[in-house]
Write a protein that holds these residues in place. Structure first.
Motif, PDB file in Angstrom:
ATOM      1  N   LEU A   1      40.401  49.675  34.415  1.00 42.00           N
ATOM      2  CA  LEU A   1      41.448  48.726  34.812  1.00 42.00           C
ATOM      3  C   LEU A   1      41.501  48.640  36.331  1.00 42.00           C
ATOM      4  CD1 LEU A   1      44.189  49.913  32.305  1.00 42.00           C
ATOM      5  CD2 LEU A   1      42.719  47.908  32.098  1.00 42.00           C
ATOM      6  N   SER A   2      41.142  49.746  36.979  1.00 42.37           N
ATOM      7  CA  SER A   2      41.085  49.775  38.439  1.00 42.37           C
ATOM      8  C   SER A   2      39.978  50.736  38.849  1.00 42.37           C
ATOM      9  CB  SER A   2      42.431  50.257  39.000  1.00 42.37           C
ATOM     10  OG  SER A   2      42.430  50.153  40.400  1.00 42.37           O
TER      11      SER A   2
ATOM     12  N   GLY B   1      28.177  49.508  31.721  1.00 41.54           N
ATOM     13  CA  GLY B   1      29.382  49.814  32.493  1.00 41.54           C
ATOM     14  C   GLY B   1      30.543  50.201  31.596  1.00 41.54           C
ATOM     15  N   LEU B   2      30.232  50.600  30.340  1.00 43.00           N
ATOM     16  CA  LEU B   2      31.281  50.939  29.366  1.00 43.00           C
ATOM     17  C   LEU B   2      31.249  52.418  28.975  1.00 43.00           C
ATOM     18  CD1 LEU B   2      30.840  47.799  27.052  1.00 43.00           C
ATOM     19  CD2 LEU B   2      32.625  48.148  28.777  1.00 43.00           C
TER      20      LEU B   2
ATOM     21  N   LEU C   1      37.979  41.128  34.517  1.00 43.08           N
ATOM     22  CA  LEU C   1      37.426  42.054  35.514  1.00 43.08           C
ATOM     23  C   LEU C   1      36.103  42.634  35.018  1.00 43.08           C
ATOM     24  CD1 LEU C   1      38.442  43.470  38.231  1.00 43.08           C
ATOM     25  CD2 LEU C   1      39.023  45.420  36.785  1.00 43.08           C
ATOM     26  N   MET C   2      35.237  42.971  35.962  1.00 48.24           N
ATOM     27  CA  MET C   2      34.014  43.685  35.626  1.00 48.24           C
ATOM     28  C   MET C   2      34.367  45.150  35.376  1.00 48.24           C
ATOM     29  SD  MET C   2      30.628  44.126  38.027  1.00 48.24           S
ATOM     30  CE  MET C   2      31.207  45.543  38.972  1.00 48.24           C
ATOM     31  N   SER C   3      33.724  45.781  34.403  1.00 48.29           N
ATOM     32  CA  SER C   3      33.963  47.204  34.126  1.00 48.29           C
ATOM     33  C   SER C   3      32.877  48.058  34.770  1.00 48.29           C
ATOM     34  CB  SER C   3      33.988  47.473  32.628  1.00 48.29           C
ATOM     35  OG  SER C   3      34.360  48.818  32.395  1.00 48.29           O
ATOM     36  N   GLY C   4      33.271  49.172  35.369  1.00 46.98           N
ATOM     37  CA  GLY C   4      32.310  50.086  35.991  1.00 46.98           C
ATOM     38  C   GLY C   4      31.500  49.372  37.057  1.00 46.98           C
TER      39      GLY C   4
END
Length: 285
Positions: A15-16, A100-101, A246-249
């Motif tokens: 999330l951030s 990125g998960l 948003l992009m993750s990682g």
């Protein structure tokens, strides 16, 4: 008949994600808020009398040797506790690879939890998390799952309340991005720093609206330069009514959060034609 243990290995989204600076050990000092989602691999572990680690998977792209995080975790447990037994693991992959998960890290964490049961090691989650840090930076978080504030290189975990439950649409573009490439290309002067600690407060206050306003990822701009599709997908998600995207990682997966299922369905349907790998799941409690 050897006993078997089944472990669920959920994916995570950031999330951030903030990068504070590069450390002397070559890692980066991070501040992140992560949460588990209901997209998961499932691991079946069976003890073997012979001293060997055997991994099988339904995914042909997954390495089944020392390059695999679950293999590394099993080897670490064997070496740390002097275990002469072997293990056979079947990894049913649902989490896309290199997305990125934290799929690999979650598999490693599930391996640690599973072997703890299988071999009756009696370790606490805290002890498993310390062990997991030797396998990878995201593994300690994945040992616990849920929602957490992570610092250091990601291995220092402070557990948080569950986020207000919502729907998550994930899109994994075809082309992957190497985490190392993204980090080495960072320009620290121009980094956009998200308000990670404010995100922690929003979650503790169960303020969904505030939470969606505070999502941010310091790696996003660098990854978008390498893969412009990330920005296009983000814009489409917002256009279809996502509360945030948003992009993750370090990418390349992008996620959208939606409070209402009807909105999530619209985002999901809108992107299904645009990309092959699109998922609609819930956050995990």
């Amino acid at each position: 008949m050897s006993k078997e243990v089944i472990e669920k290995a959920p994916a995570k989204i950031n999330l951030s994600l903030d990068v504070l600076h590069k450390r002397e050990d070559g890692f980066h000092e991070l501040e992140m808020v992560m949460t588990s989602i209901d997209l998961a691999d499932h691991l079946t572990l069976k003890s073997l009398p012979e001293d060997k680690i055997v991994i099988q998977s339904n995914n042909g792209f997954l390495p089944l040797d020392q390059r695999n995080h679950a293999y590394k975790a099993a080897l670490l447990v064997k070496e740390t506790f002097g275990i002469q037994l072997g293990v056979e693991m079947l990894i049913k992959k649902k989490i896309p690879i290199a997305a990125g998960l934290a799929g690999g890290s979650s598999d490693a964490a599930a391996t640690l939890r599973g072997l703890n049961q299988l071999w009756k090691l009696g370790l606490s989650l805290d002890e498993l998390a310390v062990l997991g840090a030797q396998v990878g930076s995201d593994v300690p978080y994945c040992v616990y799952g849920g929602t957490a504030f992570a610092t250091g290189r990601g291995e220092k975990i402070e557990r948080l309340s569950d986020i207000p439950q919502c729907w998550v649409v994930l899109v994994k573009p075809k082309k992957g991005i190497s985490t190392g490439t993204v980090f080495s290309a960072l320009s620290y002067e121009s980094l956009q720093h998200p308000a990670t600690r404010s995100m922690v407060s929003a979650i503790e206050n169960q303020d969904y609206l505030k939470m969606t306003q505070l999502t941010g990822n310091a790696l996003e701009e660098t990854s978008i330069i390498r893969q412009p599709a990330i920005e296009k997908i983000k814009q489409k998600m917002l256009l279809f009514g996502a509360d945030t995207a948003l992009m993750s990682g370090s990418g390349p997966t992008i996620f959208a959060l939606c409070h209402k299922y009807s909105r999530a369905q619209r985002v999901y349907n809108g992107l299904k034609g645009f990309c092959n790998e699109v998922y609609l799941v819930r956050t995990l409690k």
